[in-house]
Write an enzyme that holds these catalytic residues in place. Structure first.
Site, PDB file in Angstrom:
ATOM      1  N   HIS A 102      23.839  17.032  39.520  1.00 48.94           N
ATOM      2  CA  HIS A 102      23.337  16.217  40.629  1.00 48.94           C
ATOM      3  C   HIS A 102      24.434  15.464  41.358  1.00 48.94           C
ATOM      4  CE1 HIS A 102      18.950  16.637  39.934  1.00 48.94           C
ATOM      5  NE2 HIS A 102      19.391  17.031  38.747  1.00 48.94           N
ATOM      6  N   ASP A 123      28.944  11.157  47.364  1.00 51.33           N
ATOM      7  CA  ASP A 123      27.576  11.181  46.861  1.00 51.33           C
ATOM      8  C   ASP A 123      27.175  12.640  46.690  1.00 51.33           C
ATOM      9  OD1 ASP A 123      25.074  10.246  46.101  1.00 51.33           O
ATOM     10  OD2 ASP A 123      24.943   8.838  47.786  1.00 51.33           O
TER      11      ASP A 123
HETATM   12  C1  GDG Z   1      21.872  11.388  41.834  1.00 52.19           C
HETATM   13  C2  GDG Z   1      23.075  11.623  42.732  1.00 52.19           C
HETATM   14  C3  GDG Z   1      21.630  12.857  44.316  1.00 52.19           C
HETATM   15  C4  GDG Z   1      16.271   3.439  45.826  1.00 52.19           C
HETATM   16  N1  GDG Z   1      15.958   2.151  45.930  1.00 52.19           N
HETATM   17  C5  GDG Z   1      14.646   2.058  45.818  1.00 52.19           C
HETATM   18  C6  GDG Z   1      14.125   3.301  45.634  1.00 52.19           C
HETATM   19  N2  GDG Z   1      15.164   4.151  45.618  1.00 52.19           N
HETATM   20  C7  GDG Z   1      15.066   5.605  45.449  1.00 52.19           C
HETATM   21  C8  GDG Z   1      15.325   6.282  46.753  1.00 52.19           C
HETATM   22  C9  GDG Z   1      15.828   7.637  46.296  1.00 52.19           C
HETATM   23  C10 GDG Z   1      16.523   7.320  44.975  1.00 52.19           C
HETATM   24  O1  GDG Z   1      16.055   6.059  44.560  1.00 52.19           O
HETATM   25  C11 GDG Z   1      18.028   7.227  45.125  1.00 52.19           C
HETATM   26  O2  GDG Z   1      18.514   8.433  45.630  1.00 52.19           O
HETATM   27  P1  GDG Z   1      19.947   9.014  45.324  1.00 52.19           P
HETATM   28  O3  GDG Z   1      20.145  10.201  46.158  1.00 52.19           O
HETATM   29  O4  GDG Z   1      20.964   7.932  45.437  1.00 52.19           O
HETATM   30  O5  GDG Z   1      19.758   9.529  43.827  1.00 52.19           O
HETATM   31  P2  GDG Z   1      20.233   9.108  42.358  1.00 52.19           P
HETATM   32  O6  GDG Z   1      19.123   9.458  41.447  1.00 52.19           O
HETATM   33  O7  GDG Z   1      20.669   7.714  42.293  1.00 52.19           O
HETATM   34  O8  GDG Z   1      21.518  10.017  42.072  1.00 52.19           O
HETATM   35  C12 GDG Z   1      22.661  11.748  44.178  1.00 52.19           C
HETATM   36  C13 GDG Z   1      20.477  12.634  43.350  1.00 52.19           C
HETATM   37  O9  GDG Z   1      20.937  12.458  42.001  1.00 52.19           O
HETATM   38  C14 GDG Z   1      19.514  13.799  43.347  1.00 52.19           C
HETATM   39  O10 GDG Z   1      20.156  14.976  42.961  1.00 52.19           O
HETATM   40  O11 GDG Z   1      21.121  12.813  45.629  1.00 52.19           O
HETATM   41  O12 GDG Z   1      23.777  12.055  44.969  1.00 52.19           O
HETATM   42  O13 GDG Z   1      24.002  10.550  42.586  1.00 52.19           O
HETATM   43  O14 GDG Z   1      14.767   8.504  46.030  1.00 52.19           O
HETATM   44  O15 GDG Z   1      14.144   6.329  47.493  1.00 52.19           O
HETATM   45  N3  GDG Z   1      12.832   3.544  45.497  1.00 52.19           N
HETATM   46  C15 GDG Z   1      11.999   2.488  45.545  1.00 52.19           C
HETATM   47  N4  GDG Z   1      12.437   1.218  45.673  1.00 52.19           N
HETATM   48  C16 GDG Z   1      13.746   0.974  45.828  1.00 52.19           C
HETATM   49  O16 GDG Z   1      14.147  -0.191  45.937  1.00 52.19           O
HETATM   50  N5  GDG Z   1      10.677   2.683  45.428  1.00 52.19           N
END
Ligand code: GDG
Length: 722
Positions: free
Chosen positions: A166, A371
């Site tokens: 990821h 990212d």
């Molecule tokens: C890995 C990789 C890759 C965030 N704040 C809140 C909230 N979120 C949700 C967002 C989004 C998720 O969290 C964060 O998305 P990321 O893309 O940063 O994903 P991660 O799981 O941290 O990281 C990344 C991912 O895996 C998938 O393969 O994209 O690059 O690092 O869905 O919406 N959701 C809510 N409240 C928040 O305050 N409800």
């Protein structure tokens, strides 16, 4: 329909001991969200850490078991020490910063972290192996579990194993900083299919494997042992419909956000509070923009959500302090009595509020330094059913490979971020609409169910791997050895490098040790036994190593032969060597353009070696050499490819010819034992009768009847013939 067994660091729910009871909350993050639906709809299992439940009472245990069982979740419980070494330590203290190019944060020296990582990965593999059934697909996720594919392959050789990363896979020169790079690559190569978000990460991986494991450089399939490991690009999506849907709760949130903004335009940032997300630089760029236009502070507001994350790791606590201090300074400098230009929330927010924020934002700033994908960018686009809002997106987020209509920016270039943010705020309506309509359509098309389906479909297509134990048919090899020992006459044909001695950095360093000399001597003196060494080396080099032994030596793949120490070297094949000059000139020309490559000259052959050259360049040069040789159409030579070497040699010379003539010299009914490690061995094995005992040393069996894993195992086998 196959069952899907998922393994990830965390289970999709996190358990917490609450008084006498147990709390169950959905786990946060893109991975859990993406796979939750398919898991619930299927019949498979999910392996992962359930949260800290080490101190559960018997009654709480019962509740935990019931909660997990009902959801088909298999807990891998971790002690506090395991969590520290495996999760905080190796995964997030070493791999996370390294793979995101934050080299100054990489911690490699903590004793025990790597060993704990190995141990926890082994526990995951054992748990999966205990449940896996023949038709199952196993899908292992992310950097916490990079050794599981190999460990599981050992326990369940026939399993169909997929792995998805990821986070970014860094460029090879950065990846190779990791002291355990070889183990990590070997771990991943246990999979049948390895998925990445972008083709850049995939290429980085293929290059790293080529350099570290010396696999042939091939973009989307790597030969490894007896298997092919496929590589694929599977950009993850989001639950698009959920973000595009309307609900009264979202509308209410949106109305209250608009009322609260006081007519100011909203610039939004939503991130886990992580140093890879570029939050500090984003704030600095905003600070610059405010300084460049003093009227702006009253007209815009930056709302930054920083979701608490990995708080037990020092650098994350430090980042929080830095962010707070910077926000304080910007507000002190640009704020007015009634307004603060930056609003920073250190918490996570409910889903409806998140969607409302996406819809209320005039500009969404997604400016990570690196990212893997970044789902927030896609969610923002999916939420904008109104065609409004501008996305400013870092070119170092995986999402930038898809969301081309965003304003793509280099997050390290503060001036560029400042200018782009200014341009986003002033973007004409029609341009904004045009861009967002495209982005919205892309986000909806790239739904997470498509990601899930395309990966599992591809994994399903992988042919079931051949199931072979380390020593093929171990019992029958024992039986064969017994038969050879009884035979009145025995012919032993052996390759040298990689078979009797391990490869050394320089051919001259691969000397035989005393143990080997004693072993070959004893074998050669065995009654009725003839031992021959058949090698690609020059006569001088093999004679220097083994010249005093009572064995036959055959150099340059059989061009030269010397029956025993009392005789001189004879040329076996005839043919002119005039081709060496033009072919040598061609190879020299290629060497001059290929750092790390060199030409080895033998009497009857020229070899173009490119093991130390850049794999991509070497692959191109090898293609060129093949094409130019083919164009020359020289009938007097043949071309042979080995491990990172292309050899052009006189036609009519081969290990096969040596084997044939040596067999002819032996009495009728002679038993034959032949062993070798490289691609020329099929050549040696080809003329042998089917009952000959052929052994390949190394990862793949090729067309030998038996395989042993390495030189040490082969010497043990050889000793058993005495
Ligand atoms: C890995 C990789 C890759 C965030 N704040 C809140 C909230 N979120 C949700 C967002 C989004 C998720 O969290 C964060 O998305 P990321 O893309 O940063 O994903 P991660 O799981 O941290 O990281 C990344 C991912 O895996 C998938 O393969 O994209 O690059 O690092 O869905 O919406 N959701 C809510 N409240 C928040 O305050 N409800």
């Amino acid at each position: 329909m196959s069952r899907l067994l998922i393994a990830s660091n965390r289970l999709p729910v996190t358990l917490q001991l609450e008084g006498d009871g147990v709390g169950v909350a959905p786990s946060a993050g893109g991975l859990a969200t993406a796979l939750r639906g398919p898991h619930e709809r299927g019949e498979g299992l999910w392996f992962g850490w359930p949260g800290d439940v080490c101190d559960a009472t018997a009654a709480q245990r019962e509740k935990i078991d019931a909660e997990l069982k009902g959801r088909r979740l298999i807990p891998i419980e971790l002690s506090p020490a395991e969590l520290t070494g495996y999760y905080d330590g190796f995964s997030n203290g070493a791999v996370w910063p390294l793979f995101h190019y934050c080299l100054d944060r990489v911690r490699l020296e903590v004793p025990g972290d790597w060993a704990t990582y190995q141990r926890v990965n082994q526990r995951f593999a054992e748990a999966i192996a205990a449940h896996v059934q023949p038709d199952d697909l196993v899908w292992i996720h992310d950097y916490h579990l990079m050794l599981v594919p190999e460990y599981l392959r050992r326990l369940a050789p026939g399993a169909r194993i997929g792995f998805f990363l990821h986070i970014p896979f860094p460029a090879s020169d950065v990846f190779r900083i990791l002291p355990w790079r070889e183990e990590v690559l070997r771990g991943l190569m246990g999979a049948d299919l390895i998925g990445f978000h972008t083709s850049e990460y995939l290429t980085n991986f293929a290059r790293s494997a080529a350099q570290v494991l010396a696999t042939d450089f091939d973009v989307d399939a790597i030969r490894w042992a007896d298997r092919t490991v496929r590589l694929g690009t599977f950009p993850i999506g989001i639950d698009a419909a959920a973000f595009a849907a309307d609900s009264p709760a979202i509308d209410a949130e949106l109305a209250s956000l608009r009322a609260g903004s006081g007519g100011r335009r909203i610039i939004l940032g939503v991130d886990r509070l992580d140093y890879t997300k570029g939050i500090l630089r984003r704030l600095l760029a905003f600070d610059r923009l405010l300084a460049s236009d003093r009227t702006l502070a009253d007209r815009v507001q930056l709302l930054q959500i920083g979701v608490p994350s990995r708080e037990s790791i020092d650098s994350y606590a430090e980042l929080r302090r830095e962010a707070n201090a910077l926000v304080g300074r910007i507000n002190a400098e640009h704020g007015t009595v009634s307004t603060a230009p930056v609003h920073f929330l250190y918490r996570s927010i409910p889903f409806e509020q998140l969607v409302a924020l996406y819809r209320a934002a005039d500009v969404m700033l997604v400016t990570p330094l690196r990212d893997g994908m970044n789902l927030v960018a896609k969610e923002f686009c999916a939420a904008r059913t109104d065609g409004g809002g501008v996305l400013v997106l870092s070119e170092f987020a995986g999402a930038a490979a898809e969301l081309r209509e965003a304003l793509i920016v280099n997050p390290y270039d503060l001036g560029a971020v400042e200018r782009t943010l200014g341009a986003a705020l002033q973007m004409p309506d029609d341009e904004r609409r045009l861009r967002m309509e495209r982005l919205h359509a892309r986000a909806l098309a790239g739904d997470v169910s498509r990601w899930h389906r395309s990966f599992t479909d591809e994994l399903q297509r992988v042919p079931a791997p051949p199931v072979r134990p380390a020593v093929e048919g171990a019992r029958s090899l024992d039986e064969e050895v017994a038969r050879l020992r009884e035979a009145p006459s025995l012919l032993v044909l052996l390759d040298y490098d990689g078979t009797l001695v391990p490869y050394a950095p320089l051919p001259d360093l691969a000397r035989p040790d005393l143990e080997l000399i004693a072993l070959l001597d004893a074998l050669a003196r065995r009654p009725g036994t003839r031992v021959h060494l058949v090698t690609g080396r020059t006569p001088a080099s093999i004679e220097r190593f083994l010249g005093d032994l009572p064995v036959g030596l055959h150099a340059e793949h059989g061009y030269w032969s010397r029956a025993d120490p009392a005789r001189t070297w004879l040329v076996r094949a005839t043919g002119t060597l005039g081709w060496k000059e033009p072919v040598g000139a061609l190879m020299a020309e290629l060497v001059a353009r290929t750092p790390g490559a060199f030409v080895e000259e033998k009497t009857s052959a020229l070899a173009f070696h490119f093991r130390a050259a850049d794999p991509m360049l070497a692959a191109a040069r090898a293609r060129e050499l093949r094409a130019r040789l083919a164009a020359d159409a020289r009938s007097e030579v043949v071309m042979m490819e080995g491990a990172r070497v292309i050899e052009v040699r006189l036609a009519g010379v081969s290990k096969a010819l040596v084997a044939t003539s040596l067999m002819a010299d032996m009495p009728v009914g002679t038993a034959i034992f032949a062993a070798g490690d490289d691609r020329t061995e099929p050549d040696l094995f080809t003329p042998l009768p089917p009952e000959a005992v052929t052994v390949r040393v190394g990862r793949s069996r090729m067309d030998a009847r038996f395989r042993v894993p390495d030189v040490a195992a082969f010497r043990t086998l050889l000793r058993s013939l005495l």
